[in-house]
Design an enzyme around this catalytic site. Structure first.
Site, PDB file in Angstrom:
ATOM      1  N   HIS A  35       0.807  -1.223   0.000  1.00 49.10           N
ATOM      2  CA  HIS A  35       0.000   0.000   0.000  1.00 49.10           C
ATOM      3  C   HIS A  35       0.840   1.273   0.000  1.00 49.10           C
ATOM      4  CE1 HIS A  35      -3.681  -2.387   1.735  1.00 49.10           C
ATOM      5  NE2 HIS A  35      -3.485  -2.587   0.461  1.00 49.10           N
TER       6      HIS A  35
ATOM      7  N   THR B   7      -3.982  -8.259  10.742  1.00 53.04           N
ATOM      8  CA  THR B   7      -4.782  -7.688   9.654  1.00 53.04           C
ATOM      9  C   THR B   7      -6.202  -8.210   9.745  1.00 53.04           C
ATOM     10  OG1 THR B   7      -5.044  -7.466   7.252  1.00 53.04           O
ATOM     11  CG2 THR B   7      -3.862  -9.426   8.011  1.00 53.04           C
TER      12      THR B   7
END
Ligand code: OAD
Length: 245
Positions: A120, A188
């Protein structure tokens, strides 16, 4: 729990190639709020999902830039935690380790992890939204600052909702997961694609998937082993068990 930890340590010890996928929870113990946690202070009335989008930046570039400036400051003040450090130690104990992160804070690298695949982007890098050149973050009286080369608006070099992931990073992540015998998934929520599909890819290949998270996630039911706890607590214990015997 001890049995699960031992089983995980044994799998890691036997692995040829360990892939690790980390998310915001890995940095929680460094004081960086996870994406879906309530924002504090100034930003409490905004939802990250509403700020981290190309549309939000087009409509209110100054608001989005200021939010990132605030997050960047948090990141710069933060220090890697025991979980980040344990992953550096794990890389030394297995023949091959590939670290894939959704985090944009660079804390894995500051802890000493090498060749980190950033899915990301990185909040500490700034890029021109028009010409794509990297730029200094800069200081502007009325944010966001402009590109010194083309005058375009500068933005953080991170992936926003609705944007594609950097192709090279995604391909490297998929290749690593396809060759790994163990995938360790740390902190996550497993809600954001395409990163969320990496554990499924590993499971489909018959690899072992070990999840480290204090709460259950959509992955938990399918994971080979679920280690319930924080990254800073569980990962150092795993290393200690790998070293014992
Ligand atoms: P989330 O904020 O969605 O999830 C964080 C996860 O970490 C949750 O499952 C928590 O239970 C877990 N957690 C919290 N504290 C922890 C700790 N100390 N140790 C281990 N786990 C802990 O963050 P991500 O899954 O990383 O994308 O979110 C994925 C992506 O969604 C982010 O990279 C961001 C966001 O949209 C982009 O910005 C493109």
């Amino acid at each position: 729990m001890e049995t699960l930890l031992n089983a995980a340590a044994n799998q890691l010890r036997a692995a040829r190639h360990v892939a690790v996928l980390t998310g915001a929870g890995t940095s929680a113990e460094s004081g960086i709020p996870t994406f879906r946690e309530a924002q504090t202070g100034l930003w409490a009335r905004y939802r990250p999902e509403d700020l981290a989008t190309p549309g939000a930046f087009a409509r209110q570039p100054e608001v989005v830039w200021s939010w990132y400036a605030w997050r960047r400051e948090l990141v710069q003040r933060a220090e890697p935690n025991a979980g980040h450090r344990a992953l550096v130690g794990l890389a030394r104990r297995v023949p091959l380790l590939t670290l894939i992160t959704q985090n944009v804070d660079g804390l894995h690298q500051r802890a000493g992890s090498e060749a980190v695949i950033e899915l990301h982007g990185n909040i500490l890098r700034t890029v021109c939204s028009a010409c794509g050149r990297l730029a200094d973050t800069g200081h502007a009286d009325s944010p966001p600052p402009r590109c010194p080369t083309c005058g375009g608006i500068l933005r953080p070099d991170v992936v926003w909702f609705g944007e594609p992931l950097p192709r090279v990073a995604l391909e490297a992540a998929v290749a690593a997961v396809q060759s790994a015998d163990v995938l360790l998934v740390v902190g996550t929520s497993g809600l954001v694609e395409p990163a969320a599909s990496l554990p499924r890819l590993a499971l489909a290949r018959g690899a072992s998937v070990i999840e480290v998270n204090p709460v259950a996630t959509p992955l938990s039911a399918a994971a080979t082993l679920v280690l319930k706890g924080t990254a800073g607590e569980i990962l150092p214990r795993l290393l200690a068990l790998m070293d014992s015997e």
